[in-house]
Design an enzyme around this catalytic site. Structure first.
Site, PDB file in Angstrom:
ATOM      1  CB  CYS A 100     -19.298 -16.314  -5.419  1.00 14.27           C
ATOM      2  SG  CYS A 100     -18.000 -16.961  -4.351  1.00 14.27           S
TER       3      CYS A 100
ATOM      4  CD  GLU B   5     -19.102 -16.795  -0.805  1.00  9.16           C
ATOM      5  OE1 GLU B   5     -19.532 -15.913  -1.585  1.00  9.16           O
ATOM      6  OE2 GLU B   5     -18.784 -17.920  -1.184  1.00  9.16           O
TER       7      GLU B   5
END
Length: 450
Positions: free
Chosen positions: A261, A227
């Protein structure tokens, strides 16, 4: 030895020592020994420990939140919300994990066929500092419930948070070795991945770290879930509710000082709404209170380290040199960077074509939906996109145009225990959360009876 410094006032918080390679080996052996029992423990019995963990989280939530605020500068109300989100995740899997992991019958030619989901063993998690609890829990909880044991190399600048997490599992009564905080340096990670005891690795972090971890794991034929970064677009269509959109857009970009993110990092506004959006958005952002993260009315705290604020400053300044105009903000004081809005941005500028991991956002205009999609997709990342429109049904027919792991309509991109989370392109691969997440680190075993 390494020290942890408060990013708000540069005061000393604590000092820590990385464990030795021999201590790492011993830790892994304990985790493997625990797995040999835990992996064969019925799911409902594993879940009893998760119930205890929810109680421990509730009891320690204020302590955990304060430690987060001190070590990485997250405003205390946002830190507390992060801890509570970990509780929600635990409760989600308490309600759904047994069904997710139950044997699945398959219709085939034999007398019986089915699939079972069996744990792999010891799983390494390499975790970031920006959400020190949530990132760990969304990896560790489903992985442990599935029957694996985990060792976690957390970011060094939030070592205190990492220690508190391990203490939570201990307080919840988990056997030794089910969850272990691995206080190691970045240079020690390679040997841990290569160790035959470790069966797979999950990393949340930068592209560079992801590429390194993935290559090491691949060389040993071990699974990896990555990720990585994101540069999410936020598209404001001509028929969008501008006031509602502005309200959501502020949180989408500036929550956690933009250090996420999945933050909306590039805004695309229809030309007919552009001036009104800039006016309303600038007014809303200018009201955000910056200051001591321990104060409950603080919305924007410092970035986690001064060098991170310097990185954002360089990206903004370079973009201004190339012709961008600062509408609001643009100044740095140590680890603080002002919430910043830029216009006159082109796609070759750093604030557009790089991930800006801090409170700065470029706002571009578009004339057609196809142009907005092209701008949104013009990124090496593919984590998510938000689209604001009154015509939801029409948009649903165009979801396939977006090169993203998620499309959120009339909402900011967020992680939710019930929704698979992950990206495409340079945002990584694999999925966390929901049913997909609990099955990332299992052996999907086919049984066929003739």
């Amino acid at each position: 030895m390494f020290s942890i410094i408060n990013p708000f006032d540069s005061t000393f918080l604590s000092e820590h020592q990385y464990i030795t390679d021999s201590e790492v080996e011993n830790t892994l052996k304990i985790s493997k020994k625990s797995f040999d029992i835990w992996g064969f423990t019925p799911v409902n019995e594993r879940l009893n420990f998760i119930k205890n963990l929810v109680f421990a989280l509730t009891k320690k939530q204020h302590l955990l939140a304060k430690q987060c605020s001190l070590e990485m500068g997250k405003p205390i109300t946002q830190a507390l919300a992060e801890v509570k989100k970990c509780q929600i995740l635990c409760e989600y899997y308490l309600n759904h994990a047994e069904k997710f992991l139950e044997k699945r019958q398959i219709e085939a030619n034999g007398s019986e066929s089915y699939v079972t989901y069996e744990p792999l063993g010891v799983i390494l998690g390499v975790m970031p500092w920006n959400f020190p609890y949530w990132q760990v829990f969304r990896f560790a909880i489903p992985t442990i419930i599935a029957g694996n044991t985990v060792v976690v190399k957390h970011a060094s600048n939030i070592a205190g948070c990492a220690i508190l997490i391990e203490e939570l599992f201990r307080e919840a009564g988990f056997p030794d070795g089910i969850y272990t905080n691995l206080l190691i340096s970045g240079s020690q990670v390679k040997a841990v991945i290569e160790n035959p005891i470790v069966k797979a690795v999950s990393l949340t972090g930068s592209e560079k770290a992801g590429a390194s971890v993935a290559s090491i794991a691949a060389n040993k034929i071990k699974k990896a879930v990555l990720e990585l970064g994101g540069s999410n677009g936020l598209i404001v269509c001509e028929d969008a509710d501008i006031d509602k959109t502005v309200e959501i857009a502020v949180n989408a970009r500036f929550q956690n000082a933009g250090q996420s993110c999945i933050a909306a990092k590039r805004f695309f506004v229809h030309s007919s709404l552009f001036d009104a959006f800039i006016e309303k958005f600038t007014k809303a952002v200018s009201k955000l209170k910056a200051g001591n993260p321990l104060n409950e009315d603080t919305y924007v705290g410092p970035l986690a380290r001064t060098d991170l604020a310097e990185d954002v400053e360089k990206q903004v300044n370079k973009s201004v040199e190339m012709g961008a105009k600062i509408v609001l903000g643009g100044k740095r004081t140590e680890a603080f960077y002002e919430p910043t809005i830029l216009v006159n941005v082109t796609t070759d500028m750093p604030v557009f074509n790089e991930e800006v991991f801090g409170p700065a956002v470029p706002v571009l205009s578009f004339n057609t939906f196809e142009e907005a999609v092209e701008l949104s997709n013009k990124s090496d990342f593919g984590l998510g996109v938000s689209v604001f429109t009154a015509d939801v049904e029409a948009l649903k027919e165009k979801i396939n145009l977006f090169q993203e792991g998620a499309v959120f309509i009339n909402a900011m991109v967020k992680s939710d225990p019930a929704l698979p989370f992950g990206g495409v392109k340079r945002s990584g691969y694999g999925r966390e959360l929901a049913e997909d997440g609990i099955k990332e680190f299992v052996n999907v075993k086919t049984v066929y009876i003739g």
